[in-house]
Design a protein around this motif. Structure first.
Motif, PDB file in Angstrom:
ATOM      1  N   GLU A   1      18.694   2.938  23.874  1.00  0.00           N
ATOM      2  CA  GLU A   1      19.719   2.488  24.835  1.00  0.00           C
ATOM      3  C   GLU A   1      20.831   1.719  24.120  1.00  0.00           C
ATOM      4  O   GLU A   1      22.015   1.903  24.400  1.00  0.00           O
ATOM      5  CB  GLU A   1      19.064   1.624  25.913  1.00  0.00           C
ATOM      6  CG  GLU A   1      18.186   2.443  26.862  1.00  0.00           C
ATOM      7  CD  GLU A   1      17.400   1.585  27.834  1.00  0.00           C
ATOM      8  OE1 GLU A   1      17.211   0.384  27.541  1.00  0.00           O
ATOM      9  OE2 GLU A   1      16.967   2.120  28.871  1.00  0.00           O
TER      10      GLU A   1
ATOM     11  N   VAL B   1      18.508  10.411  26.441  1.00  0.00           N
ATOM     12  CA  VAL B   1      17.233  10.945  26.963  1.00  0.00           C
ATOM     13  C   VAL B   1      16.093  10.130  26.356  1.00  0.00           C
ATOM     14  O   VAL B   1      16.017   9.986  25.142  1.00  0.00           O
ATOM     15  CB  VAL B   1      17.033  12.429  26.567  1.00  0.00           C
ATOM     16  CG1 VAL B   1      15.692  12.932  27.102  1.00  0.00           C
ATOM     17  CG2 VAL B   1      18.127  13.302  27.117  1.00  0.00           C
TER      18      VAL B   1
ATOM     19  N   ARG C   1      11.068   7.110  29.442  1.00  0.00           N
ATOM     20  CA  ARG C   1      10.923   6.328  30.672  1.00  0.00           C
ATOM     21  C   ARG C   1      11.819   6.836  31.797  1.00  0.00           C
ATOM     22  O   ARG C   1      11.792   6.329  32.901  1.00  0.00           O
ATOM     23  CB  ARG C   1      11.242   4.860  30.386  1.00  0.00           C
ATOM     24  CG  ARG C   1      10.221   4.230  29.450  1.00  0.00           C
ATOM     25  CD  ARG C   1      10.438   2.741  29.306  1.00  0.00           C
ATOM     26  NE  ARG C   1       9.761   2.242  28.109  1.00  0.00           N
ATOM     27  CZ  ARG C   1       9.922   1.015  27.654  1.00  0.00           C
ATOM     28  NH1 ARG C   1      10.725   0.184  28.273  1.00  0.00           N
ATOM     29  NH2 ARG C   1       9.282   0.630  26.571  1.00  0.00           N
ATOM     30  N   MET C   2      12.649   7.818  31.490  1.00  0.00           N
ATOM     31  CA  MET C   2      13.502   8.391  32.538  1.00  0.00           C
ATOM     32  C   MET C   2      12.669   9.304  33.431  1.00  0.00           C
ATOM     33  O   MET C   2      11.659   9.857  33.004  1.00  0.00           O
ATOM     34  CB  MET C   2      14.644   9.196  31.903  1.00  0.00           C
ATOM     35  CG  MET C   2      15.639   8.323  31.144  1.00  0.00           C
ATOM     36  SD  MET C   2      16.718   9.282  30.030  1.00  0.00           S
ATOM     37  CE  MET C   2      17.763  10.138  31.192  1.00  0.00           C
ATOM     38  N   SER C   3      13.094   9.483  34.668  1.00  0.00           N
ATOM     39  CA  SER C   3      12.404  10.414  35.564  1.00  0.00           C
ATOM     40  C   SER C   3      12.704  11.847  35.136  1.00  0.00           C
ATOM     41  O   SER C   3      13.656  12.102  34.387  1.00  0.00           O
ATOM     42  CB  SER C   3      12.871  10.198  37.007  1.00  0.00           C
ATOM     43  OG  SER C   3      14.230  10.607  37.124  1.00  0.00           O
TER      44      SER C   3
ATOM     45  N   GLU D   1      16.265  13.001  35.869  1.00  0.00           N
ATOM     46  CA  GLU D   1      17.243  12.335  34.984  1.00  0.00           C
ATOM     47  C   GLU D   1      17.266  12.999  33.606  1.00  0.00           C
ATOM     48  O   GLU D   1      18.334  13.243  33.035  1.00  0.00           O
ATOM     49  CB  GLU D   1      16.888  10.844  34.830  1.00  0.00           C
ATOM     50  CG  GLU D   1      17.189  10.003  36.054  1.00  0.00           C
ATOM     51  CD  GLU D   1      16.658   8.578  35.919  1.00  0.00           C
ATOM     52  OE1 GLU D   1      17.268   7.676  36.518  1.00  0.00           O
ATOM     53  OE2 GLU D   1      15.630   8.374  35.233  1.00  0.00           O
ATOM     54  N   LYS D   2      16.069  13.304  33.074  1.00  0.00           N
ATOM     55  CA  LYS D   2      16.004  13.982  31.768  1.00  0.00           C
ATOM     56  C   LYS D   2      16.653  15.357  31.848  1.00  0.00           C
ATOM     57  O   LYS D   2      17.417  15.754  30.959  1.00  0.00           O
ATOM     58  CB  LYS D   2      14.540  14.151  31.332  1.00  0.00           C
ATOM     59  CG  LYS D   2      13.870  12.901  30.835  1.00  0.00           C
ATOM     60  CD  LYS D   2      12.473  13.277  30.345  1.00  0.00           C
ATOM     61  CE  LYS D   2      11.532  12.114  30.538  1.00  0.00           C
ATOM     62  NZ  LYS D   2      10.140  12.479  30.474  1.00  0.00           N
TER      63      LYS D   2
END
Length: 702
Positions: free
Chosen positions: A506, A523, A526-528, A531-532
């Motif tokens: 990040e 990417v 921890r992204m849903s 989102e990925k």
């Protein structure tokens, strides 16, 4: 039932003399195998082998004692040097001498009364330990033995040193091991006589005793016959368990799949390229397995970008020729969606119907897909573990293809195929695995190796660059973006933690956005799922030109026009993981490059890793080097792979024994399938000893 002769070895260590409740908890934390909840058995203590030895046979004088080697000195105690109150963190020194010179016996945080009692002034004592010299003055820090000549007579001249845990004294552990050895029964020999003779293996009991009651530190060498004997025992138990798993899978009557090859030929004509010789060879082996009435249980090992997915497509086309459905299981949703997108265009041309089923499907969408699968309307179903949920019913599942097999263990292999009537199983991995590890993890399977890359793939230029040149790399990234290139930028962690100095994905994305604005995507794990998908879709379409990612992109992500990958803190990654990451580029005809960013100074292992990465793109050579540098424990990511690690055997040092154990195990199961012969009964004891109880259950179930 476990043979009763083994009962003393399966008693708790708390039954040993001198091992009370507190000590048994400490020993349990040290030696209990995974899944034993920290409860150790006598067997576990016997398999806790020494990692080194103290050799007290070397008697020296102070002046001639070599630095850094354990020696025994006979010295007279002269005086003490206690630190002042103002310098309490300074050590206490006991000054002693012999005819050749003076030595300081050095202790940190030692109480004066204890030291004065241990080293009475004017006494002549024996001390053992390593001698070091500071400004020409001899010193021995915390001697491992201090006593009179009479005391020394009761001490072993060669003393084993064990891996330890806080709160447990070496003396207590050694006493526990000695008591455990007394419980060891004489067991029937389980090794095949010709192997026993060829390798000059000592008996099982004698092997354990010689390693715990050392006469010479050289006996701990992995090449020592006693150590090799125990390594072979461990390999044999492992290979027998895999052979029984293989027999169980093969026992269920399979079926012949594939008819005249018409659908395969149509699918092959839909490809925009010729099959490589490696693909043709692998397909010949797979087609032969599928045509046989026996079940196929095959591992397809291919290097990054070798074209495994195309092999899977043609195998699934062969299944369709017999009217059977195929399921393609991927470990992550990103990979499942990518497989679906990649295969769809070929399936359309070949007349094969394909659907994607993931945990994200719900409501009417899911109901519609399930109905189409149950009716046989869908030929190929791609998805994650959702493919094997209770409500998924196949009309006729004939082939299961599993991608990235090293993430699934033996038990999962057995469960994956219960949705069909003994379907064929083809498992694939893009992680090149050394032959020894293939036998260790996949000894229940036949193996195809897919060599070579599709025509037109260019070599990837790999460079190692220090973080000092980060600005230069960012500038080069900007030029590449201006030229229409796409870049991956890989970071090891998602966000900074107090215990780590690794740059977070990040944070790196924010820094790069200051230079490249909206061209930067992100990417991470921890992204849903949505989102990925959105981030990768933006990267594929060119909306973003640089994607900052964690290792979530390590396996299978396919953006053919991405041509540069920057890997931060490359020194922290294993070789196989670096190779997987590098494989995200070089997937089209344009030249590609990989930048390994490292933080100086580099350790020897990290230097060796980066050198190998620059020298070769051969994943199988890289895997062999990784095994040498890291050992088997980390290579496949043991925690996620369901793959065992070995307590006694060393996969590199004992590699030659693995193949012998595999052949012996298969021959034994073929000639004595229920292990009822005299040797078979002995082998049952071996399986229990090395924790392969599940294999006995397979034996009974069979």
């Amino acid at each position: 039932m476990r043979p009763s002769i083994l009962d003393p070895l399966f008693a708790s260590v708390s039954t040993l003399n001198g091992v009370g409740p507190k000590v048994s908890v400490l020993i349990g934390g040290l030696v209990a195998p995974p899944g034993a909840a920290g409860v150790a058995k006598v067997r576990d203590l016997l398999f806790h082998l020494p990692s080194g030895a103290i050799d007290r046979r070397r008697r020296e004088q102070i002046a001639s004692a070599p630095d850094g080697v354990i020696v025994t000195l006979e010295v007279r105690i002269d005086h003490y040097q206690f630190p002042s109150r103002e310098a309490r963190n300074q050590p206490t020194r006991v000054i002693a001498h012999d005819a050749s010179g003076e030595i300081a016996l050095t202790y940190f945080r030692a109480q004066s009364q204890w030291l004065e009692k241990l080293f009475p002034l004017g006494e002549t004592l024996l001390v053992s330990g390593k001698v070091d010299r500071f400004n020409g003055r001899a010193s021995m820090i915390h001697p491992d033995f201090v006593g009179s000549a009479e005391d020394a007579e009761s001490l072993p001249l060669v003393e084993p040193v064990y891996p330890m845990t806080a709160g447990l004294s070496p003396k207590v552990l050694r006493r526990g091991v000695a008591n455990a050895l007394e419980k060891l029964p004489d067991l029937e020999e389980w090794i095949e006589p010709s192997i026993l003779k060829r390798e000059a293996f000592p008996p099982f009991r004698a092997s354990l005793e010689s390693l715990h009651k050392l006469q010479d530190p050289k006996e701990l060498d992995p090449a020592n016959p006693a150590r090799r004997r125990l390594a072979y025992d461990e390999f044999l138990a492992s290979q027998l368990a895999l052979a029984l798993s293989r027999r169980r899978m093969k026992q269920e009557a399979g079926r012949s799949l594939g008819t005249d090859g018409a659908i395969r030929a149509r699918a092959e004509r839909s490809l925009p390229f010729q099959l490589t010789p490696g693909q043709s060879q692998a397909l010949a082996e797979i087609y032969a397995d599928m045509a046989s009435p026996d079940r196929m249980v095959r591992l397809l090992q291919g290097d990054v970008g070798a074209g495994k997915t195309v092999v899977a497509l043609l195998a699934m086309a062969a299944a369709k020729e017999s009217g059977a459905q195929s399921a393609l299981l991927a470990p992550t949703e990103i990979l499942a969606r990518q497989h679906f997108a990649g295969l769809s265009r070929f399936c359309d041309a070949a007349g094969l119907s394909i659907a994607l089923l993931t945990g994200r499907d719900n409501g009417r969408t899911r109901e519609g897909k399930l109905a189409a699968i149950a009716s046989g309307e869908i030929d190929i179903i791609v998805g994650t573990h959702a493919l094997f949920q209770d409500d998924v019913v196949y009309r006729d599942l004939g082939l299961v293809v599993v991608d990235e097999q090293h993430r699934f263990g033996v038990e999962q292999r057995l469960s994956l195929t219960r949705k069909g009537k003994s379907p064929d199983l083809l498992v694939m991995t893009a992680t090149p695995i050394p032959r020894t590890l293939v036998l260790a993890a996949f000894g229940d399977m036949d193996v195809s190796r897919l060599y070579g890359k599709p025509a037109g793939r260019k070599p990837i230029t790999t460079v190692a660059v220090s973080f000092d040149r980060l600005e230069e790399i960012v500038a080069r990234a900007g030029k590449a973006i201006d030229d229409g290139e796409k870049l991956y930028w890989v970071c090891p962690l998602v966000e900074e933690t107090e215990t780590s100095d690794l740059t977070a994905a990040e944070e790196r994305a924010e820094v790069l956005r200051q230079f490249f604005g909206d061209h930067v995507g992100l990417v991470h794990g921890r992204m849903s799922g949505p989102e990925k998908d959105a981030a990768m879709a933006d990267f594929k379409s060119g909306k973003t030109r640089i994607v900052v990612a964690t290792t979530v992109i390590e396996v299978g992500v396919d953006v053919p026009d991405a041509s540069i990958i920057v890997i931060e803190h490359a020194e922290r990654f294993g070789l196989s993981q670096l190779h997987q990451l590098r494989g995200r580029v070089g997937r089209a005809e344009k030249p590609s490059s990989c930048v390994l960013l490292y933080r100086a100074p580099l350790g020897e292992t990290a230097k060796a890793r980066l050198a190998v990465m620059r020298e070769t793109e051969d994943g199988f050579r890289i895997a062999e080097e990784d095994l040498k540098l890291r050992g088997e424990g980390d290579l496949l990511g043991t925690r996620q792979s369901g793959m065992q690690s070995f307590r006694i055997a060393d996969l590199e040092a004992h590699a030659d024994l693995m193949e012998s154990a595999r052949d012996d195990a298969r021959l034994l199961i073929a000639t004595d399938p229920d292990l009822t012969s005299r040797r078979g009964e002995a082998v049952r004891a071996l399986l229990y000893l090395f924790g392969k109880d599940d294999a006995i259950k397979l034996l009974r179930a069979g």
